[in-house]
Design an enzyme around this catalytic site. Structure first.
Site, PDB file in Angstrom:
ATOM      1  N   GLU A  60     -12.467 -12.487  -5.827  1.00 15.25           N
ATOM      2  CA  GLU A  60     -13.697 -12.801  -6.570  1.00 15.25           C
ATOM      3  C   GLU A  60     -13.514 -12.390  -8.034  1.00 15.25           C
ATOM      4  OE1 GLU A  60     -17.177 -10.310  -5.797  1.00 15.25           O
ATOM      5  OE2 GLU A  60     -18.445 -12.093  -5.902  1.00 15.25           O
ATOM      6  N   LYS A 116     -32.111   2.531  -5.348  1.00 15.66           N
ATOM      7  CA  LYS A 116     -31.117   2.958  -6.338  1.00 15.66           C
ATOM      8  C   LYS A 116     -30.547   1.690  -6.971  1.00 15.66           C
ATOM      9  CE  LYS A 116     -27.032   3.318  -6.964  1.00 15.66           C
ATOM     10  NZ  LYS A 116     -26.833   2.819  -8.332  1.00 15.66           N
ATOM     11  N   GLU A 165     -26.784   1.134 -12.146  1.00 12.30           N
ATOM     12  CA  GLU A 165     -26.914   1.995 -13.336  1.00 12.30           C
ATOM     13  C   GLU A 165     -26.626   1.214 -14.620  1.00 12.30           C
ATOM     14  OE1 GLU A 165     -24.731   1.947 -10.956  1.00 12.30           O
ATOM     15  OE2 GLU A 165     -22.886   3.044 -11.387  1.00 12.30           O
ATOM     16  N   PHE A 182     -25.656  -5.135 -10.264  1.00 11.27           N
ATOM     17  CA  PHE A 182     -26.169  -5.360 -11.623  1.00 11.27           C
ATOM     18  C   PHE A 182     -26.649  -6.790 -11.852  1.00 11.27           C
ATOM     19  CE2 PHE A 182     -21.859  -7.041 -12.201  1.00 11.27           C
ATOM     20  CZ  PHE A 182     -22.100  -8.141 -13.007  1.00 11.27           C
ATOM     21  N   SER A 188     -20.380  -5.369  -4.150  1.00 14.00           N
ATOM     22  CA  SER A 188     -19.042  -5.905  -3.879  1.00 14.00           C
ATOM     23  C   SER A 188     -18.601  -5.544  -2.452  1.00 14.00           C
ATOM     24  CB  SER A 188     -18.059  -5.340  -4.901  1.00 14.00           C
ATOM     25  OG  SER A 188     -18.075  -3.932  -4.834  1.00 14.00           O
ATOM     26  N   CYS A 195     -23.689 -14.108  -6.914  1.00 16.74           N
ATOM     27  CA  CYS A 195     -22.959 -14.095  -5.639  1.00 16.74           C
ATOM     28  C   CYS A 195     -22.929 -15.486  -5.026  1.00 16.74           C
ATOM     29  CB  CYS A 195     -23.590 -13.116  -4.676  1.00 16.74           C
ATOM     30  SG  CYS A 195     -25.255 -13.595  -4.275  1.00 16.74           S
TER      31      CYS A 195
HETATM   32  P1  NAD Z   1     -20.796  -2.868  -7.072  1.00 20.18           P
HETATM   33  O1  NAD Z   1     -20.337  -2.926  -5.665  1.00 20.18           O
HETATM   34  O2  NAD Z   1     -19.891  -2.303  -8.091  1.00 20.18           O
HETATM   35  O3  NAD Z   1     -22.146  -1.984  -7.163  1.00 20.18           O
HETATM   36  C1  NAD Z   1     -23.229  -2.201  -6.305  1.00 20.18           C
HETATM   37  C2  NAD Z   1     -23.980  -0.888  -6.114  1.00 20.18           C
HETATM   38  O4  NAD Z   1     -23.104   0.061  -5.517  1.00 20.18           O
HETATM   39  C3  NAD Z   1     -24.465  -0.271  -7.426  1.00 20.18           C
HETATM   40  O5  NAD Z   1     -25.758   0.236  -7.230  1.00 20.18           O
HETATM   41  C4  NAD Z   1     -23.445   0.835  -7.699  1.00 20.18           C
HETATM   42  O6  NAD Z   1     -24.011   1.935  -8.373  1.00 20.18           O
HETATM   43  C5  NAD Z   1     -23.000   1.237  -6.312  1.00 20.18           C
HETATM   44  N1  NAD Z   1     -21.595   1.683  -6.307  1.00 20.18           N
HETATM   45  C6  NAD Z   1     -20.581   1.255  -7.115  1.00 20.18           C
HETATM   46  N2  NAD Z   1     -19.436   1.867  -6.804  1.00 20.18           N
HETATM   47  C7  NAD Z   1     -19.703   2.714  -5.790  1.00 20.18           C
HETATM   48  C8  NAD Z   1     -18.916   3.627  -5.018  1.00 20.18           C
HETATM   49  N3  NAD Z   1     -17.614   3.793  -5.250  1.00 20.18           N
HETATM   50  N4  NAD Z   1     -19.520   4.325  -4.038  1.00 20.18           N
HETATM   51  C9  NAD Z   1     -20.832   4.162  -3.779  1.00 20.18           C
HETATM   52  N5  NAD Z   1     -21.632   3.313  -4.481  1.00 20.18           N
HETATM   53  C10 NAD Z   1     -21.085   2.589  -5.455  1.00 20.18           C
HETATM   54  O7  NAD Z   1     -21.281  -4.338  -7.460  1.00 20.18           O
HETATM   55  P2  NAD Z   1     -21.761  -4.877  -8.886  1.00 20.18           P
HETATM   56  O8  NAD Z   1     -20.571  -4.988  -9.779  1.00 20.18           O
HETATM   57  O9  NAD Z   1     -22.944  -4.125  -9.370  1.00 20.18           O
HETATM   58  O10 NAD Z   1     -22.282  -6.339  -8.473  1.00 20.18           O
HETATM   59  C11 NAD Z   1     -21.438  -7.441  -8.335  1.00 20.18           C
HETATM   60  C12 NAD Z   1     -21.027  -7.649  -6.891  1.00 20.18           C
HETATM   61  O11 NAD Z   1     -22.170  -7.806  -6.060  1.00 20.18           O
HETATM   62  C13 NAD Z   1     -20.214  -8.925  -6.697  1.00 20.18           C
HETATM   63  O12 NAD Z   1     -19.167  -8.657  -5.806  1.00 20.18           O
HETATM   64  C14 NAD Z   1     -21.219  -9.887  -6.093  1.00 20.18           C
HETATM   65  O13 NAD Z   1     -20.653 -10.922  -5.305  1.00 20.18           O
HETATM   66  C15 NAD Z   1     -22.024  -8.965  -5.250  1.00 20.18           C
HETATM   67  N6  NAD Z   1     -23.323  -9.538  -4.925  1.00 20.18           N
HETATM   68  C16 NAD Z   1     -23.494  -9.989  -3.658  1.00 20.18           C
HETATM   69  C17 NAD Z   1     -24.690 -10.569  -3.299  1.00 20.18           C
HETATM   70  C18 NAD Z   1     -24.903 -11.097  -1.918  1.00 20.18           C
HETATM   71  O14 NAD Z   1     -26.009 -11.457  -1.613  1.00 20.18           O
HETATM   72  N7  NAD Z   1     -23.900 -11.153  -1.065  1.00 20.18           N
HETATM   73  C19 NAD Z   1     -25.726 -10.678  -4.244  1.00 20.18           C
HETATM   74  C20 NAD Z   1     -25.512 -10.182  -5.526  1.00 20.18           C
HETATM   75  C21 NAD Z   1     -24.299  -9.606  -5.852  1.00 20.18           C
END
Ligand code: NAD
Length: 497
Positions: A382, A173, A176, A149, A226, A281
């Site tokens: 984090e 994707k 959401e 997000f 994450s 991140c």
């Molecule tokens: P998230 O892991 O909750 O979601 C990321 C994606 O995975 C979304 O599209 C979500 O719909 C999907 N998702 C969520 N739960 C899922 C599940 N159980 N099974 C399958 N798919 C699932 O992350 P977020 O809260 O949207 O974003 C924040 C996280 O992203 C932080 O941990 C941040 O550090 C990380 N991030 C990392 C980078 C990087 O370059 N390393 C860059 C941006 C964000």
């Protein structure tokens, strides 16, 4: 209530699923839309369309693809205000910050415009007598991207412009929680001349992610989010024989050396810890105060954190906006409560911030902890909010050890005036992206972005040269033409003649 659909085959696509999710405006706390959440069969339908589009798209000359990217770049510039407002409305970050993140995505499109040059292979005349050999890179097929997000424009644009420039078709994707920016970008790409079915947006949750993992026609998956989900994607995509890069979470340290320019370090930390409400991140969530600089550093930080202007993203005076959702706000507040219980000293407490006229918004003020210890959960995990932990280290070696012992390895920076210290640090840090007197060392589009350790599962970083490698496969051709060559069966391993 607005209903946000998918975008498949160059037009809006409803799909069969009745499932929806809620999208909020974090500044007001009001729900702004419902978003469709795709079923497995919706996702599979989109992949069929992308697979069909691949046949023609992959055959187009790279220069043809580059010209469409040039037009796409112009359209992003033309509509940058509209795109920025979409980001602010669904994510919450402040306008100028949102615009900056769009620009960083645009720069990847600019990089991808050079695809005719980037795809040039290598040629060797006479690898053997009258035998020539050359290598080239070909697209993979349908690629998919799953994004978080926190950067609704930039992170998707780390992926699809390069994948598409290389001749692939793409299923994105997006998160959401803030899907609208991706949809608008896809419409603009179509307006630029991208054939239908080359870029498709499928909104969804775990069901659509699992459908991506299982779909046999998806050749490669790029994930950013994450760490637990990144690991899940990495393991399951590999099991399904897909190429995969999965970027995860972070806990970025900023090492503040006693010889540094303290003003620069404090200002750098303020932007890096509290910019985008810490939802980056590459946010710095740990300041490592080395030697005797700790008390001065904390004293300076307290003044600035207390003066932080928190407010809605569209208010020009705001330096920091709200968090993305109520659940996330509660999670971040929970970590601040935990830090107090663990015995860290909360020197600035932003938990009780109230904004007149925005009482339902998802706001928290900047929080600052001093005397954090390395066994505390607020240090190990984090938080992804505007919470900075100051941890004290006796000397450089102890600071470097903290950085290198942490499970995450995304970004790190050091503030020092000593070249030797800076160089040793950049060489020894077990981290993917290092800044020397640069608080957020995010590589530009023509370099590549990625962390080490549990911040990235896979081999290739994103965008830049690594992006081109990830979205193409290498082929090496060896050829000889028959005239003047007498052939006999050869049963030994061919060697140079
Ligand atoms: P998230 O892991 O909750 O979601 C990321 C994606 O995975 C979304 O599209 C979500 O719909 C999907 N998702 C969520 N739960 C899922 C599940 N159980 N099974 C399958 N798919 C699932 O992350 P977020 O809260 O949207 O974003 C924040 C996280 O992203 C932080 O941990 C941040 O550090 C990380 N991030 C990392 C980078 C990087 O370059 N390393 C860059 C941006 C964000």
């Amino acid at each position: 209530m607005e209903l946000i659909e998918h975008y498949v085959g160059g037009k809006k696509f409803s799909g069969g699923s009745k499932k929806t999710g809620k999208v909020f405006n974090p500044a007001t706390g009001e729900q702004s839309a419902e978003v469709k959440l795709a079923s497995k069969s919706d996702l599979d339908d989109a992949v069929k369309i992308a697979n069909k589009a691949f046949v023609e798209w992959s055959n187009k000359p790279p220069l043809y693809r580059a010209r469409i990217l040039f037009k796409f770049k112009e359209l992003i510039e033309k509509y940058s205000d509209e795109l920025t407002k979409i980001i602010v409305a669904e994510h919450g970050k402040v306008y100028e910050d949102a615009k900056g993140s769009l620009t960083r995505g645009l720069e990847v499109v600019e990089f991808a415009c050079g695809i005719p040059q980037l795809l040039k292979g290598e040629f060797t005349e006479n690898v053997g007598t009258n035998v020539d050999s050359w290598s080239l890179r070909q697209p993979l097929g349908v690629c998919a991207g799953i994004t978080p997000f926190n950067f609704p424009a930039m992170v998707p644009m780390w992926m699809f412009p390069i994948a598409i420039a290389c001749g692939n078709t793409f299923i994105l994707k997006p998160s959401e929680k803030d899907p609208s920016c991706s949809l608008r970008l896809a419409e603009l790409f179509s307006e630029a001349g991208l054939p239908d079915g080359v870029l498709n947006i499928v909104n969804g949750d775990k069901e659509s992610v699992d459908a991506i993992i299982e779909n046999k026609d998806i050749a490669a998956v790029s994930f950013v989010g994450s760490t637990p989900i990144a690991k899940y994607i990495y393991e399951n995509c590999a099991k399904n024989e897909k190429r995969v890069q999965a970027l995860g979470g972070a806990k970025n340290h900023c090492v503040v050396m006693p010889d540094c320019d303290l003003d620069q370090a404090v200002n750098g930390l303020m932007g890096a810890a509290y910019g985008s409400a810490g939802e980056r991140c590459m946010a710095q969530s740990v300041a490592v105060a080395v030697g005797d600089i700790g008390d001065k550093l904390v004293k300076n930080l307290i003044k600035k954190v207390e003066a932080l202007k928190v407010g809605p993203g569209m208010d020009k005076k705001s330096e920091m906006g709200p968090l993305v959702t109520k659940q996330h706000l509660e999670k971040v507040k929970g970590y601040v409560d935990l830090g107090v219980k663990e015995g860290a000293k909360l020197v600035v407490d932003g938990r009780n911030l109230k904004l007149q006229g925005y009482e339902k918004g998802f706001y928290i003020g900047g929080c600052l902890f001093d005397h954090v210890k390395k066994n505390m959960r607020i240090y190990k995990e984090e938080i992804f909010g505007p919470v900075l932990s100051v941890i004290r280290a006796k000397n450089f070696d102890e600071a470097l050890d903290l950085v290198n012992s942490h499970e995450y390895g995304n970004g790190v920076s050091i503030f020092t005036r000593d070249g030797d210290t800076g160089r040793t640090f950049s060489s020894k840090a077990k981290i993917g992206m290092v800044g020397i007197n640069i608080p957020i060392p995010v590589p530009m589009a023509f370099h590549s972005f990625g962390g080490w350790k549990r911040s990235l599962f896979g081999d290739q970083h994103m965008h830049g040269p690594e992006g081109v490698r990830f979205y193409t496969k290498l082929k090496t051709i060896t050829s000889r033409w028959p005239s003047g060559f007498k052939s006999n069966p050869e049963f030994i391993m061919p060697t140079m003649k």
